[in-house]
Design a protein around this motif. Structure first.
Motif, PDB file in Angstrom:
ATOM      1  N   MET A 185       8.431 -14.209  33.539  1.00 38.57           N
ATOM      2  CA  MET A 185       7.883 -13.487  34.700  1.00 38.57           C
ATOM      3  C   MET A 185       6.607 -12.735  34.335  1.00 38.57           C
ATOM      4  O   MET A 185       5.658 -12.666  35.105  1.00 38.57           O
ATOM      5  CB  MET A 185       8.935 -12.491  35.199  1.00 38.57           C
ATOM      6  N   TYR A 186       6.596 -12.152  33.123  1.00 40.79           N
ATOM      7  CA  TYR A 186       5.447 -11.336  32.710  1.00 40.79           C
ATOM      8  C   TYR A 186       4.516 -12.117  31.790  1.00 40.79           C
ATOM      9  O   TYR A 186       3.628 -11.545  31.164  1.00 40.79           O
ATOM     10  CB  TYR A 186       5.964 -10.021  32.081  1.00 40.79           C
ATOM     11  N   LYS A 187       4.758 -13.424  31.697  1.00 45.36           N
ATOM     12  CA  LYS A 187       3.955 -14.300  30.848  1.00 45.36           C
ATOM     13  C   LYS A 187       3.790 -13.708  29.452  1.00 45.36           C
ATOM     14  O   LYS A 187       2.682 -13.593  28.915  1.00 45.36           O
ATOM     15  CB  LYS A 187       2.591 -14.572  31.487  1.00 45.36           C
ATOM     16  N   ALA A 188       4.941 -13.318  28.896  1.00 41.11           N
ATOM     17  CA  ALA A 188       4.923 -12.657  27.592  1.00 41.11           C
ATOM     18  C   ALA A 188       4.384 -13.590  26.521  1.00 41.11           C
ATOM     19  O   ALA A 188       4.647 -14.786  26.534  1.00 41.11           O
ATOM     20  CB  ALA A 188       6.340 -12.207  27.224  1.00 41.11           C
ATOM     21  N   ASN A 189       3.635 -13.016  25.592  1.00 40.30           N
ATOM     22  CA  ASN A 189       3.202 -13.751  24.404  1.00 40.30           C
ATOM     23  C   ASN A 189       4.194 -13.562  23.273  1.00 40.30           C
ATOM     24  O   ASN A 189       4.304 -14.410  22.399  1.00 40.30           O
ATOM     25  CB  ASN A 189       1.824 -13.262  23.950  1.00 40.30           C
ATOM     26  N   GLY A 190       4.874 -12.426  23.299  1.00 40.59           N
ATOM     27  CA  GLY A 190       5.824 -12.144  22.224  1.00 40.59           C
ATOM     28  C   GLY A 190       7.054 -11.421  22.739  1.00 40.59           C
ATOM     29  O   GLY A 190       6.973 -10.661  23.704  1.00 40.59           O
ATOM     30  N   VAL A 191       8.177 -11.667  22.075  1.00 35.88           N
ATOM     31  CA  VAL A 191       9.428 -11.018  22.449  1.00 35.88           C
ATOM     32  C   VAL A 191      10.062 -10.420  21.198  1.00 35.88           C
ATOM     33  O   VAL A 191      10.561 -11.146  20.334  1.00 35.88           O
ATOM     34  CB  VAL A 191      10.418 -12.033  23.085  1.00 35.88           C
ATOM     35  N   PRO A 192      10.015  -9.093  21.054  1.00 33.53           N
ATOM     36  CA  PRO A 192      10.638  -8.476  19.883  1.00 33.53           C
ATOM     37  C   PRO A 192      12.142  -8.402  20.065  1.00 33.53           C
ATOM     38  O   PRO A 192      12.630  -7.731  20.974  1.00 33.53           O
ATOM     39  CB  PRO A 192      10.020  -7.072  19.848  1.00 33.53           C
ATOM     40  N   VAL A 193      12.876  -9.097  19.222  1.00 37.43           N
ATOM     41  CA  VAL A 193      14.342  -9.101  19.296  1.00 37.43           C
ATOM     42  C   VAL A 193      14.929  -9.220  17.898  1.00 37.43           C
ATOM     43  O   VAL A 193      14.242  -9.586  16.950  1.00 37.43           O
ATOM     44  CB  VAL A 193      14.876 -10.300  20.120  1.00 37.43           C
ATOM     45  N   GLY A 194      16.203  -8.940  17.804  1.00 39.21           N
ATOM     46  CA  GLY A 194      16.936  -9.153  16.556  1.00 39.21           C
ATOM     47  C   GLY A 194      17.341 -10.616  16.430  1.00 39.21           C
ATOM     48  O   GLY A 194      17.244 -11.383  17.389  1.00 39.21           O
ATOM     49  N   GLU A 195      17.808 -10.921  15.227  1.00 36.52           N
ATOM     50  CA  GLU A 195      18.228 -12.285  14.878  1.00 36.52           C
ATOM     51  C   GLU A 195      19.122 -12.931  15.937  1.00 36.52           C
ATOM     52  O   GLU A 195      18.946 -14.092  16.300  1.00 36.52           O
ATOM     53  CB  GLU A 195      19.004 -12.181  13.562  1.00 36.52           C
ATOM     54  N   ASP A 196      20.093 -12.154  16.451  1.00 42.35           N
ATOM     55  CA  ASP A 196      21.092 -12.716  17.371  1.00 42.35           C
ATOM     56  C   ASP A 196      20.470 -13.219  18.673  1.00 42.35           C
ATOM     57  O   ASP A 196      21.049 -14.047  19.359  1.00 42.35           O
ATOM     58  CB  ASP A 196      22.167 -11.657  17.680  1.00 42.35           C
ATOM     59  N   GLN A 197      19.287 -12.695  19.002  1.00 43.61           N
ATOM     60  CA  GLN A 197      18.648 -13.075  20.262  1.00 43.61           C
ATOM     61  C   GLN A 197      17.606 -14.179  20.083  1.00 43.61           C
ATOM     62  O   GLN A 197      17.054 -14.684  21.061  1.00 43.61           O
ATOM     63  CB  GLN A 197      17.972 -11.852  20.898  1.00 43.61           C
ATOM     64  N   ALA A 198      17.340 -14.537  18.841  1.00 42.36           N
ATOM     65  CA  ALA A 198      16.313 -15.555  18.597  1.00 42.36           C
ATOM     66  C   ALA A 198      16.602 -16.875  19.321  1.00 42.36           C
ATOM     67  O   ALA A 198      15.681 -17.485  19.876  1.00 42.36           O
ATOM     68  CB  ALA A 198      16.132 -15.762  17.095  1.00 42.36           C
ATOM     69  N   PRO A 199      17.862 -17.331  19.366  1.00 44.06           N
ATOM     70  CA  PRO A 199      18.122 -18.582  20.099  1.00 44.06           C
ATOM     71  C   PRO A 199      17.735 -18.488  21.580  1.00 44.06           C
ATOM     72  O   PRO A 199      17.335 -19.492  22.174  1.00 44.06           O
ATOM     73  CB  PRO A 199      19.637 -18.775  19.954  1.00 44.06           C
ATOM     74  N   HIS A 200      17.840 -17.291  22.139  1.00 48.87           N
ATOM     75  CA  HIS A 200      17.483 -17.124  23.551  1.00 48.87           C
ATOM     76  C   HIS A 200      15.977 -17.255  23.774  1.00 48.87           C
ATOM     77  O   HIS A 200      15.536 -17.773  24.791  1.00 48.87           O
ATOM     78  CB  HIS A 200      17.975 -15.779  24.080  1.00 48.87           C
ATOM     79  N   VAL A 201      15.222 -16.762  22.822  1.00 44.35           N
ATOM     80  CA  VAL A 201      13.765 -16.895  22.961  1.00 44.35           C
ATOM     81  C   VAL A 201      13.367 -18.353  22.760  1.00 44.35           C
ATOM     82  O   VAL A 201      12.494 -18.890  23.455  1.00 44.35           O
ATOM     83  CB  VAL A 201      13.012 -15.968  21.980  1.00 44.35           C
ATOM     84  N   GLU A 202      14.043 -19.006  21.837  1.00 44.39           N
ATOM     85  CA  GLU A 202      13.782 -20.433  21.605  1.00 44.39           C
ATOM     86  C   GLU A 202      14.048 -21.229  22.884  1.00 44.39           C
ATOM     87  O   GLU A 202      13.253 -22.076  23.300  1.00 44.39           O
ATOM     88  CB  GLU A 202      14.663 -20.919  20.441  1.00 44.39           C
ATOM     89  N   LEU A 203      15.153 -20.912  23.517  1.00 42.75           N
ATOM     90  CA  LEU A 203      15.524 -21.565  24.778  1.00 42.75           C
ATOM     91  C   LEU A 203      14.481 -21.285  25.863  1.00 42.75           C
ATOM     92  O   LEU A 203      14.130 -22.164  26.654  1.00 42.75           O
ATOM     93  CB  LEU A 203      16.883 -21.030  25.227  1.00 42.75           C
ATOM     94  N   THR A 204      13.986 -20.064  25.866  1.00 35.01           N
ATOM     95  CA  THR A 204      12.946 -19.693  26.825  1.00 35.01           C
ATOM     96  C   THR A 204      11.718 -20.578  26.640  1.00 35.01           C
ATOM     97  O   THR A 204      11.105 -21.047  27.608  1.00 35.01           O
ATOM     98  CB  THR A 204      12.550 -18.206  26.636  1.00 35.01           C
ATOM     99  N   ARG A 205      11.381 -20.837  25.383  1.00 34.19           N
ATOM    100  CA  ARG A 205      10.229 -21.702  25.107  1.00 34.19           C
ATOM    101  C   ARG A 205      10.476 -23.113  25.639  1.00 34.19           C
ATOM    102  O   ARG A 205       9.589 -23.738  26.233  1.00 34.19           O
ATOM    103  CB  ARG A 205       9.959 -21.777  23.594  1.00 34.19           C
TER     104      ARG A 205
END
Ligand code: TRP
Ligand code: SF4
Length: 327
Positions: A141-161
């Motif tokens: 929604m915010y056309k983020a370039n980066g998402v600061p998260v912990g290890e456990d959330q990394a799969p979610h950012v990958e999925l977002t990509r």
């Protein structure tokens, strides 16, 4: 040039503890100078597992935002908002759900782990499976370039990509693919040496009073090999020492390091010193929280302003999305 954009969220399921502080907030604070930051309360995400107790979600939303500001996140530089106040997230979530293949969600390691862990609640729901799709909507929604998260959330950012890529392929390029900005895992653990978490009952909260801090520090498990004061200890594996390294002055810390190894200092005394450091660190946070709690009108204004800023961007993005899909 416009600053690059960062988006991250926190589920409002209780108060902030030192795990949140070192696992997320201090990193968010670092980023606020260099990025345009959007930090939000993921209340719909909280609802995916806490749907039976929504009162906790409402209450902790404000508690958490107050704590964010109290530890130094700056509402002038960051946009704070509440996910459920920006209804566009729901629309984008719906549209993204059309193009997200089920196996992407079913094979998600965080999902599989949570199904096992959250035994107290029934999370075999449609909403819970779709948790990462909602998260993708938050980020894109915010056309983020980066998402600061912990290890456990990394799969979610990958999925977002992957979802962004699929959207762009189907309808034309609307979304950038965000990078994962991995937060170094917090060195500090809960009082029982497991990961700090409210549900393990091992957390020290930023709102804890002095007596509570004393009590919890005294309960902390130290070097398990060290049964009595006569046994030499190993600070490298002691959680009390990890807190010292953050909160006690370097000179005292090197003294403790030596005296622990040579069995000249006992854990009780060592803990007393650590508790003092921790209480000192909490003082300014407590003072700031007091100020804000006495002026809830201002807090509500900050959130309202943040919601407005977020909403303006969300509206634009959704116009582009609808134009791309032509529906
Ligand atoms: N799932 C995240 C967590 O449990 C919270 C979250 C929701 C989030 N939406 C997000 C984090 C978007 C980063 C970006 O911690
Ligand atoms: Fe840990 Fe301090 Fe005890 Fe050493 S003396 S084991 S550092 S609590």
């Amino acid at each position: 040039m416009e600053k690059r954009r960062i988006v991250s969220g926190m589920r409002p399921t209780g108060r902030i503890h030192f795990g949140h502080l070192h696992g997320a907030l201090l990193n968010w604070k670092e980023l606020q100078d260099d990025y345009r930051c959007f930090y939000f309360i993921a209340d719909w995400h909280a609802l995916t597992s806490e749907y039976a107790r929504p009162d906790i979600i409402r209450q902790s939303t404000y508690d958490i935002i107050i704590d964010w500001i109290s530890v130094g996140l700056d509402p002038e530089r960051c946009t704070f908002f509440v996910q459920s106040e920006i209804k566009e997230h729901a629309e984008l979530h719906l549209l993204l759900s059309m193009i997200t293949p089920l196996p992407w969600l079913e094979r998600n390691p965080t999902y599989k782990e949570q199904l096992k862990e959250l035994t107290q609640r029934d999370v075999y729901t449609y909403g819970f499976l779709g948790y990462p799709v909602l998260q993708a909507a938050d980020i894109l929604m915010y056309k983020a370039n980066g998402v600061p998260v912990g290890e456990d959330q990394a799969p979610h950012v990958e999925l977002t990509r992957e979802i962004a890529r699929r959207f762009n392929n189907l309808y034309g390029k609307v979304f950038p693919e965000p990078d994962t900005l991995l937060t170094p895992t917090a060195k500090i653990l809960g009082t029982d040496r497991r990961k700090m978490s409210k549900s393990y009952n091992n957390a020290i909260f930023l709102t804890d009073g002095d007596e509570e801090v004393d009590r919890k520090v005294m309960q902390m498990i130290t070097d398990p090999q060290r049964k009595t004061k006569k046994d030499p200890g190993d600070p490298a594996i002691c959680n009390v020492f990890s807190f010292h390294e953050i909160y006690t002055d370097a000179h005292t810390v090197s003294g403790i390091d030596r005296q622990c190894r040579s069995a000249e200092i006992g854990c009780v005394e060592c803990k007393r010193i650590m508790a003092r450091s921790l209480k000192t660190a909490l003082e300014p946070v407590r003072a700031k929280r007091g100020e804000l709690e006495a002026d809830m009108k201002r807090v509500r204004e900050i959130v309202e302003q943040g919601n407005e800023r977020a909403r303006a961007i969300a509206r634009n993005t959704m116009e582009e999305v609808r134009a791309a899909i032509k529906i």
